[in-house]
Motif scaffolding. Sequence first.
Motif, mmCIF file in Angstrom:
data_model
loop_
_atom_site.group_PDB
_atom_site.id
_atom_site.type_symbol
_atom_site.label_atom_id
_atom_site.label_comp_id
_atom_site.label_asym_id
_atom_site.label_seq_id
_atom_site.Cartn_x
_atom_site.Cartn_y
_atom_site.Cartn_z
ATOM 1 N N PHE A 170 51.143 48.298 38.541
ATOM 2 C CA PHE A 170 51.375 49.316 37.624
ATOM 3 C C PHE A 170 51.585 48.540 36.170
ATOM 4 N N ARG A 171 52.529 47.067 36.586
ATOM 5 C CA ARG A 171 52.924 46.156 35.889
ATOM 6 C C ARG A 171 51.315 45.078 36.072
ATOM 7 N N ASN A 172 50.451 45.138 36.511
ATOM 8 C CA ASN A 172 49.345 44.566 36.300
ATOM 9 C C ASN A 172 48.610 45.153 35.754
ATOM 10 N N LEU A 173 48.070 46.535 36.420
ATOM 11 C CA LEU A 173 47.521 47.109 35.712
ATOM 12 C C LEU A 173 47.523 47.001 33.582
ATOM 13 N N ILE A 174 49.235 47.822 33.217
ATOM 14 C CA ILE A 174 48.961 47.011 32.154
ATOM 15 C C ILE A 174 48.526 46.031 31.524
ATOM 16 N N GLY A 175 48.968 44.881 32.566
ATOM 17 C CA GLY A 175 49.052 43.376 32.155
ATOM 18 C C GLY A 175 47.524 43.293 31.320
ATOM 19 N N ILE A 176 46.219 43.938 32.301
ATOM 20 C CA ILE A 176 44.791 44.204 32.239
ATOM 21 C C ILE A 176 44.018 44.418 30.778
ATOM 22 N N PHE A 177 44.692 45.509 30.584
ATOM 23 C CA PHE A 177 45.142 45.464 28.543
ATOM 24 C C PHE A 177 44.903 44.685 27.852
ATOM 25 N N ILE A 178 46.350 44.300 28.348
ATOM 26 C CA ILE A 178 46.811 43.643 27.116
ATOM 27 C C ILE A 178 45.799 42.022 26.892
ATOM 28 N N ILE A 179 45.576 41.674 28.098
ATOM 29 C CA ILE A 179 44.622 40.848 28.281
ATOM 30 C C ILE A 179 42.876 41.202 27.324
ATOM 31 N N LEU A 180 42.777 41.883 28.442
ATOM 32 C CA LEU A 180 41.725 42.282 27.780
ATOM 33 C C LEU A 180 41.537 42.476 25.909
ATOM 34 N N TYR A 181 42.084 42.813 25.500
ATOM 35 C CA TYR A 181 42.626 43.172 24.400
ATOM 36 C C TYR A 181 43.033 41.753 23.213
ATOM 37 N N THR A 182 43.655 40.967 24.119
ATOM 38 C CA THR A 182 43.729 39.353 24.102
ATOM 39 C C THR A 182 42.179 38.767 23.223
ATOM 40 N N SER A 188 42.300 30.065 29.736
ATOM 41 C CA SER A 188 44.068 30.300 30.760
ATOM 42 C C SER A 188 43.839 32.058 30.453
ATOM 43 N N ARG A 189 43.783 32.978 29.408
ATOM 44 C CA ARG A 189 43.166 34.302 29.106
ATOM 45 C C ARG A 189 42.487 34.584 30.997
ATOM 46 N N VAL A 190 41.511 34.108 30.710
ATOM 47 C CA VAL A 190 40.490 34.852 32.013
ATOM 48 C C VAL A 190 41.594 34.447 33.855
ATOM 49 N N ILE A 191 42.502 33.047 33.840
ATOM 50 C CA ILE A 191 42.555 33.298 35.225
ATOM 51 C C ILE A 191 43.781 34.012 34.684
ATOM 52 N N VAL A 192 44.047 34.184 34.066
ATOM 53 C CA VAL A 192 45.391 35.668 33.745
ATOM 54 C C VAL A 192 44.857 36.903 34.180
ATOM 55 N N LEU A 193 44.048 36.822 33.773
ATOM 56 C CA LEU A 193 43.199 38.348 34.139
ATOM 57 C C LEU A 193 42.534 38.487 35.369
ATOM 58 N N SER A 194 42.235 37.238 36.142
ATOM 59 C CA SER A 194 41.919 37.022 37.693
ATOM 60 C C SER A 194 43.097 37.636 38.711
ATOM 61 N N PHE A 195 44.214 37.275 37.694
ATOM 62 C CA PHE A 195 45.725 36.999 38.804
ATOM 63 C C PHE A 195 45.634 38.845 38.635
ATOM 64 N N VAL A 196 45.836 39.512 37.050
ATOM 65 C CA VAL A 196 46.496 40.628 36.816
ATOM 66 C C VAL A 196 45.281 41.871 37.689
ATOM 67 N N GLY A 197 43.849 41.363 37.717
ATOM 68 C CA GLY A 197 42.910 42.184 38.115
ATOM 69 C C GLY A 197 43.149 42.411 39.618
ATOM 70 N N VAL A 198 43.168 41.316 40.363
ATOM 71 C CA VAL A 198 43.197 41.163 41.990
ATOM 72 C C VAL A 198 44.691 42.011 42.320
ATOM 73 N N GLY A 199 45.452 41.834 41.470
ATOM 74 C CA GLY A 199 46.800 42.336 41.441
ATOM 75 C C GLY A 199 46.609 43.725 41.503
ATOM 76 N N THR A 200 45.991 43.905 41.059
ATOM 77 C CA THR A 200 45.304 46.033 40.873
ATOM 78 C C THR A 200 44.770 46.241 41.921
ATOM 79 N N PHE A 201 43.835 45.416 41.958
ATOM 80 C CA PHE A 201 42.951 46.040 43.188
ATOM 81 C C PHE A 201 42.955 45.965 44.953
ATOM 82 N N LEU A 202 43.910 44.868 45.668
ATOM 83 C CA LEU A 202 44.890 44.758 46.335
ATOM 84 C C LEU A 202 46.126 45.971 46.525
ATOM 85 N N PRO A 203 46.704 46.454 45.718
ATOM 86 C CA PRO A 203 47.760 47.595 45.922
ATOM 87 C C PRO A 203 46.879 48.721 45.873
ATOM 88 N N ALA A 204 46.013 48.566 44.746
ATOM 89 C CA ALA A 204 45.895 50.114 44.909
ATOM 90 C C ALA A 204 44.654 50.749 46.550
#
Length: 294
Positions: free
Chosen positions: A41-53, A174-190
């Motif tokens: 959930f922490r990374n899923l919400i992070g995806i939307f934050i990064i995509l907005y920026t 840097s935001r793309v790097i963070v997006l990769s982190f939260v993206g993988v951090g959402t996909f792998l838990p799912a």
Amino acid sequence: MLKNVESGILFMLGAALISALNGALTKILSEDISALEIVFFRNLIGIFIILYTLQHTAPKLTGGKIYMLFTRGLFGFMAMILFFYTISVIPLGEAITLNKTSPFFVTLFAYFLLHERLNKKTLLALFIGFFGVVLITKPFGMSFSYTHFLGILGGFFAAAAYTTIKKIKDIYDSRVIVLSFVGVGTFLPALLFLTAPFVNAPASLSFLFPEFILPTTLHVWLLVVFMAFISTLSQWLLTKAYSAQNLSIIGVVSYTNIPFAIGFGYLLGDSFPDILTFTGIACIVFGGILVSRR
């Protein structure tokens, strides 16, 4: 107006306080949901934050080496799940201190992978840091646990993630790097949640295959959302802090999240650290200061 160093110290103090608060929220949430759900959930919400920026301001760097982005995300996910799990099991101050061993692993990665030199001061720092870990985990007493090992392993994966960032920071925003982190951090838990019913995991790895239980109470959802936003704020404060001059001072101040974490943990019911644990924490902090000054 504050000087760069003074403002950097204030930014880092804020980031350290929020980091400890983030750990406290993780400990509170672990009473209702698994560590893997907190990560999800922490990374899923992070995806939307990064995509907005990114929608607001498009990235300017060209990119390339997609596999390195995935590698950074994988290492970051492993570091986060191990960190959150250790927080849920051992005292908060100990968990955060073990995670702060990452600078030592970064130094070793820099030596073996980036071919940076190690001087005598750095070798001394590595020895002091390792000795501090020994004191905290108490391998010759009854307090040693598998969870302490996982905490150190989390520091190892955090260092691997930092080293990967160093390799791609000049080709990716840097935001793309963070997006990769939260993206993988959402996909792998799912993926782990989907496979959990079909996996008979040993007890030592059961935290990676928990049953997914959707939170039903408002206070859990509020804590999850609040945690995601303050994590983002912490990253912004870190960026501002490391943009200041004299990075060695800023690096030293980052260790203030340890006493903050001990305080939050004590308020949440953790036992106060004994003399061996305190000595181990001091060794890791001192060793980390030597490494950061290098």
